[in-house]
Design an enzyme around this catalytic site. Structure first.
Site, PDB file in Angstrom:
ATOM      1  N   HIS A 212      -4.006  -2.448 -12.788  1.00 16.61           N
ATOM      2  CA  HIS A 212      -4.650  -3.551 -12.075  1.00 16.61           C
ATOM      3  C   HIS A 212      -5.206  -4.538 -13.106  1.00 16.61           C
ATOM      4  O   HIS A 212      -5.809  -4.125 -14.093  1.00 16.61           O
ATOM      5  CB  HIS A 212      -5.775  -3.006 -11.185  1.00 16.61           C
ATOM      6  CG  HIS A 212      -6.383  -4.057 -10.324  1.00 16.61           C
ATOM      7  ND1 HIS A 212      -5.784  -4.497  -9.154  1.00 16.61           N
ATOM      8  CD2 HIS A 212      -7.502  -4.798 -10.481  1.00 16.61           C
ATOM      9  CE1 HIS A 212      -6.526  -5.460  -8.625  1.00 16.61           C
ATOM     10  NE2 HIS A 212      -7.576  -5.654  -9.410  1.00 16.61           N
TER      11      HIS A 212
ATOM     12  N   LEU B  81       0.856  -1.189   0.000  1.00 14.99           N
ATOM     13  CA  LEU B  81       0.000   0.000   0.000  1.00 14.99           C
ATOM     14  C   LEU B  81       0.899   1.248   0.000  1.00 14.99           C
ATOM     15  O   LEU B  81       1.862   1.327   0.759  1.00 14.99           O
ATOM     16  CB  LEU B  81      -0.886  -0.009   1.254  1.00 14.99           C
ATOM     17  CG  LEU B  81      -1.916   1.119   1.347  1.00 14.99           C
ATOM     18  CD1 LEU B  81      -2.963   0.987   0.245  1.00 14.99           C
ATOM     19  CD2 LEU B  81      -2.598   1.109   2.714  1.00 14.99           C
TER      20      LEU B  81
ATOM     21  N   GLU C 226      -2.074  -5.433 -20.903  1.00 11.07           N
ATOM     22  CA  GLU C 226      -1.229  -4.513 -20.121  1.00 11.07           C
ATOM     23  C   GLU C 226      -0.036  -4.045 -20.944  1.00 11.07           C
ATOM     24  O   GLU C 226       0.259  -2.851 -21.013  1.00 11.07           O
ATOM     25  CB  GLU C 226      -0.747  -5.205 -18.840  1.00 11.07           C
ATOM     26  CG  GLU C 226      -1.890  -5.533 -17.900  1.00 11.07           C
ATOM     27  CD  GLU C 226      -1.442  -6.154 -16.590  1.00 11.07           C
ATOM     28  OE1 GLU C 226      -2.080  -5.874 -15.580  1.00 11.07           O
ATOM     29  OE2 GLU C 226      -0.448  -6.918 -16.572  1.00 11.07           O
TER      30      GLU C 226
HETATM   31  C1  GAR Z   1       0.260  -7.453 -13.485  1.00  8.96           C
HETATM   32  O1  GAR Z   1      -0.723  -8.254 -14.059  1.00  8.96           O
HETATM   33  C2  GAR Z   1      -0.357  -6.321 -12.711  1.00  8.96           C
HETATM   34  O2  GAR Z   1      -1.556  -5.854 -13.242  1.00  8.96           O
HETATM   35  C3  GAR Z   1      -0.618  -6.987 -11.384  1.00  8.96           C
HETATM   36  O3  GAR Z   1       0.526  -7.762 -11.148  1.00  8.96           O
HETATM   37  C4  GAR Z   1       1.016  -8.233 -12.406  1.00  8.96           C
HETATM   38  C5  GAR Z   1       2.494  -7.989 -12.468  1.00  8.96           C
HETATM   39  O4  GAR Z   1       3.029  -8.620 -13.593  1.00  8.96           O
HETATM   40  N1  GAR Z   1      -0.835  -6.025 -10.346  1.00  8.96           N
HETATM   41  C6  GAR Z   1      -1.686  -6.232  -9.342  1.00  8.96           C
HETATM   42  O5  GAR Z   1      -2.301  -7.264  -9.207  1.00  8.96           O
HETATM   43  C7  GAR Z   1      -1.799  -5.071  -8.379  1.00  8.96           C
HETATM   44  N2  GAR Z   1      -2.969  -5.217  -7.560  1.00  8.96           N
HETATM   45  P1  GAR Z   1       4.504  -8.296 -14.068  1.00  8.96           P
HETATM   46  O6  GAR Z   1       5.408  -8.440 -12.835  1.00  8.96           O
HETATM   47  O7  GAR Z   1       4.788  -9.331 -15.083  1.00  8.96           O
HETATM   48  O8  GAR Z   1       4.524  -6.913 -14.612  1.00  8.96           O
END
Ligand code: GAR
Length: 203
Positions: free
Chosen positions: A111, A94, A181
């Site tokens: 997210h 957080l 993303e």
């Molecule tokens: C991503 O899917 C992001 O949206 C999520 O963690 C993943 C990180 O992937 N974030 C959350 O869940 C935040 N609440 P990455 O390490 O491959 O970028």
């Protein structure tokens, strides 16, 4: 020489706790960009894959623990590095209210679901996809939003949708959402910093 030559470069910091595929995409997107630079990758996880990625990409890394996040030392590092905008990319802590106040509308999160559904404390990564599948949702997606002092509650900047297929597993849905993303996060950030969420006021 034009005025553009004197425009300050917008310095981004990325905070990530995991693999760091989004962090990598962001760095690659802004590599060679005239006006935006990823100046720092910060992580709270000494075992995070993002550390190897930062080294490979040649981006300075800052490893910190919860204490440094809460006692102001992370803020000092961000100030020392003259960071303008913070991007969360799979960051699991957080953000303290003090940091939110120091960077108003200058902390952005991604997210892996269509908020306000499937957000909040404990809702991250594969847990989100598992909950979406368990609820029988027909679609999911991503939310890019400003960060406030509550998990996943800040003002939305953009959402992008994708289908949830009857055959989906957590892995296949996570892959589809990651694709969204990677396709959209860097471009949304670029547009945002170009329209005034760039250098912080000084003086
Ligand atoms: C991503 O899917 C992001 O949206 C999520 O963690 C993943 C990180 O992937 N974030 C959350 O869940 C935040 N609440 P990455 O390490 O491959 O970028």
């Amino acid at each position: 020489m034009s005025n553009a030559d004197f425009r300050p470069v917008i310095r981004l910091a990325i905070l990530a706790s995991g693999s760091g595929t989004n962090a990598q995409r962001l760095v690659e997107h802004f590599a060679g960009h005239a006006a935006v630079e990823v100046a720092l990758i910060g992580t709270d996880n000494a075992k995070a894959g993002v550390i190897q990625r930062a080294w490979a990409l040649g981006v300075p890394l800052f490893l910190f623990d919860k204490t440094l996040l809460r006692n102001g030392e992370l803020q000092e590092e961000l100030a020392a590095q003259r960071i303008d905008v913070i991007l969360l990319a799979g960051f699991m802590q957080l953000i303290p209210a003090e940091l939110v106040r120091t960077f108003p509308k200058r902390i952005i999160n991604i997210h892996p679901a269509l908020l306000p559904k499937y957000g909040g404390k404990g809702m991250y990564g594969d847990r989100v996809h598992a909950a979406v599948i368990a609820a029988g949702e027909k679609e999911s997606g991503i939310t890019i939003h400003f960060v406030n002092e509550h998990y996943d509650e800040g003002e939305h900047i953009a959402q992008f949708h994708c289908p949830v297929l009857p055959t989906d597993t957590v892995t296949s849905l996570a892959e589809r959402v990651h694709g969204l993303e990677h396709a959209h996060y860097p471009a949304v950030v670029e547009k945002l910093v170009a329209t005034g969420h760039g250098p912080r006021a000084t003086g």
